[in-house]
Scaffold this active site. Sequence first.
Site, PDB file in Angstrom:
ATOM      1  N   HIS A 132       0.833  -1.207   0.000  1.00  0.00           N
ATOM      2  CA  HIS A 132       0.000   0.000   0.000  1.00  0.00           C
ATOM      3  C   HIS A 132       0.867   1.256   0.000  1.00  0.00           C
ATOM      4  O   HIS A 132       1.987   1.258   0.510  1.00  0.00           O
ATOM      5  CB  HIS A 132      -0.921  -0.006   1.226  1.00  0.00           C
ATOM      6  CG  HIS A 132      -1.907  -1.136   1.217  1.00  0.00           C
ATOM      7  ND1 HIS A 132      -2.480  -1.630   2.366  1.00  0.00           N
ATOM      8  CD2 HIS A 132      -2.408  -1.868   0.189  1.00  0.00           C
ATOM      9  CE1 HIS A 132      -3.306  -2.610   2.052  1.00  0.00           C
ATOM     10  NE2 HIS A 132      -3.270  -2.780   0.732  1.00  0.00           N
ATOM     11  N   PHE A 133       0.310   2.337  -0.557  1.00  0.00           N
ATOM     12  CA  PHE A 133       1.106   3.558  -0.710  1.00  0.00           C
ATOM     13  C   PHE A 133       0.223   4.726  -1.102  1.00  0.00           C
ATOM     14  O   PHE A 133      -0.937   4.562  -1.496  1.00  0.00           O
ATOM     15  CB  PHE A 133       2.179   3.372  -1.794  1.00  0.00           C
ATOM     16  CG  PHE A 133       1.608   3.105  -3.168  1.00  0.00           C
ATOM     17  CD1 PHE A 133       1.270   4.157  -4.019  1.00  0.00           C
ATOM     18  CD2 PHE A 133       1.394   1.809  -3.618  1.00  0.00           C
ATOM     19  CE1 PHE A 133       0.724   3.916  -5.283  1.00  0.00           C
ATOM     20  CE2 PHE A 133       0.847   1.558  -4.877  1.00  0.00           C
ATOM     21  CZ  PHE A 133       0.512   2.620  -5.712  1.00  0.00           C
ATOM     22  N   GLU A 135       1.023   7.921  -3.828  1.00  0.00           N
ATOM     23  CA  GLU A 135       2.047   8.365  -4.783  1.00  0.00           C
ATOM     24  C   GLU A 135       1.578   9.613  -5.521  1.00  0.00           C
ATOM     25  O   GLU A 135       0.455   9.667  -6.013  1.00  0.00           O
ATOM     26  CB  GLU A 135       2.350   7.251  -5.783  1.00  0.00           C
ATOM     27  CG  GLU A 135       3.485   7.596  -6.745  1.00  0.00           C
ATOM     28  CD  GLU A 135       3.936   6.385  -7.538  1.00  0.00           C
ATOM     29  OE1 GLU A 135       4.780   5.631  -7.014  1.00  0.00           O
ATOM     30  OE2 GLU A 135       3.428   6.170  -8.664  1.00  0.00           O
ATOM     31  N   SER A 268       2.928   4.474 -14.309  1.00  0.00           N
ATOM     32  CA  SER A 268       1.590   3.924 -14.162  1.00  0.00           C
ATOM     33  C   SER A 268       0.804   4.316 -15.404  1.00  0.00           C
ATOM     34  O   SER A 268       1.220   5.206 -16.160  1.00  0.00           O
ATOM     35  CB  SER A 268       0.911   4.467 -12.908  1.00  0.00           C
ATOM     36  OG  SER A 268       1.602   4.062 -11.741  1.00  0.00           O
ATOM     37  N   HIS A 287      -4.192  -5.437 -12.052  1.00  0.00           N
ATOM     38  CA  HIS A 287      -4.311  -4.351 -11.070  1.00  0.00           C
ATOM     39  C   HIS A 287      -2.983  -3.670 -10.801  1.00  0.00           C
ATOM     40  O   HIS A 287      -2.913  -2.720 -10.022  1.00  0.00           O
ATOM     41  CB  HIS A 287      -4.923  -4.862  -9.774  1.00  0.00           C
ATOM     42  CG  HIS A 287      -4.006  -5.632  -8.869  1.00  0.00           C
ATOM     43  ND1 HIS A 287      -3.147  -6.619  -9.316  1.00  0.00           N
ATOM     44  CD2 HIS A 287      -3.813  -5.554  -7.528  1.00  0.00           C
ATOM     45  CE1 HIS A 287      -2.474  -7.114  -8.287  1.00  0.00           C
ATOM     46  NE2 HIS A 287      -2.856  -6.488  -7.197  1.00  0.00           N
ATOM     47  N   GLY A 288      -1.928  -4.128 -11.459  1.00  0.00           N
ATOM     48  CA  GLY A 288      -0.611  -3.528 -11.288  1.00  0.00           C
ATOM     49  C   GLY A 288       0.422  -4.340 -12.040  1.00  0.00           C
ATOM     50  O   GLY A 288       0.082  -5.133 -12.927  1.00  0.00           O
ATOM     51  N   ALA A 289       1.680  -4.159 -11.672  1.00  0.00           N
ATOM     52  CA  ALA A 289       2.756  -4.881 -12.350  1.00  0.00           C
ATOM     53  C   ALA A 289       2.801  -6.345 -11.928  1.00  0.00           C
ATOM     54  O   ALA A 289       3.142  -7.222 -12.718  1.00  0.00           O
ATOM     55  CB  ALA A 289       4.092  -4.205 -12.055  1.00  0.00           C
TER      56      ALA A 289
END
Length: 369
Positions: A132-133, A135, A268, A287-289
């Site tokens: 979690h983050f 950015e 992103s 949902h992401g890398a």
Amino acid sequence: MNEESSLKLVARDPARFDPLALDQLEATSRLEGMGRVVGLPDLHAGNGIAVGAAFWSQKRIWPHLVGSDIGCGMALWETSLAVRKFRVGKIERKLHGLDAPWDGPAAHALADAGLPPELVSPALGTIGGGNHFVEFQAIEEVVAPDRFAELGLKDDCVLMMVHSGSRGLGHAILQEQMARHGTVGLHDGTPDADAYLQRHNQAVAWAIVNRKVIAGRFLDALGMSGKCMLDIVHNSVTRHREGWLHRKGAAPADCGLVVIPGSRGDFSYLVEPVPDRAEDALCSLAHGAGRKWSRKDAHARLSRRYRVADLQRTKLSSHVICEDRRLIFEEAPEAYKDIASVIADLEATGLIRVIARLRPLLSYKTRAS
């Protein structure tokens, strides 16, 4: 795989997937009553369940496929700060005290979302650990100018991405389910299924409130305003085609714009799902890398090669605030897959249209004070 189940992998080269993740996906496809299973380009091994996948069943709900962080997802905010005025050092100096409990009107914030006061928790308004983050980003490239303009987006404002979930609430819900039912699953329409769905829906709503409160805390700390462009959920079970669609680390392709983040040191992407192809992948997207290495492996590999200070600046010259010595190695960019390849897989299968590419400016994970 049971006779009624089908498994699909969304990738130009499925051989690149981790064999353990594929084994986990295959095992899930054999669950009694499982109808369809889709592995997305960010697929990676999880704690018994592959992450980056979607599962559809007509009559059964499996809480363990949703996992413990029910409602985890991403919110993208357009801030009032112009990119030309963004100063990393100035921003860093103002981001303190954001890991502490929120001192705002928690019960009121939950009530606005239809949630009862007993769900007030010191965790509300906090990011949490793991991946979690928050950015801050700038638009690096507008890939689809006409569509970008139609959507009323601005290319000169700092964006803020918030990635968090339901914190301890989702964990408690899953633990209760596992203690009572294990991984057998719940038949829809039964009291047990209805009770789980009620608590699940509360956790999803709680997570959305949490992201909103986090965003507000960061904006207030920086003296900025902002508006939410999107908020998408990655871990959930929802009604879909007279059945139940479970997403475990998968973005929805039926809720409008989607942001797909890279690692903390990569771009992103703001994308638009292609409606005509959505059902090919159970209306789900990466949902992401996706992780390349486990947390343990990442720490073991990278703590021998880098100092903490080396990971506080990325190859794109963005900054990282993470004062948890172990976490900064576990979440290093090298621990993740190449996001450009993930996006290319989604484009090659006709699932998305890229609207814009976003450059990281500053990533915040945790601070001692």
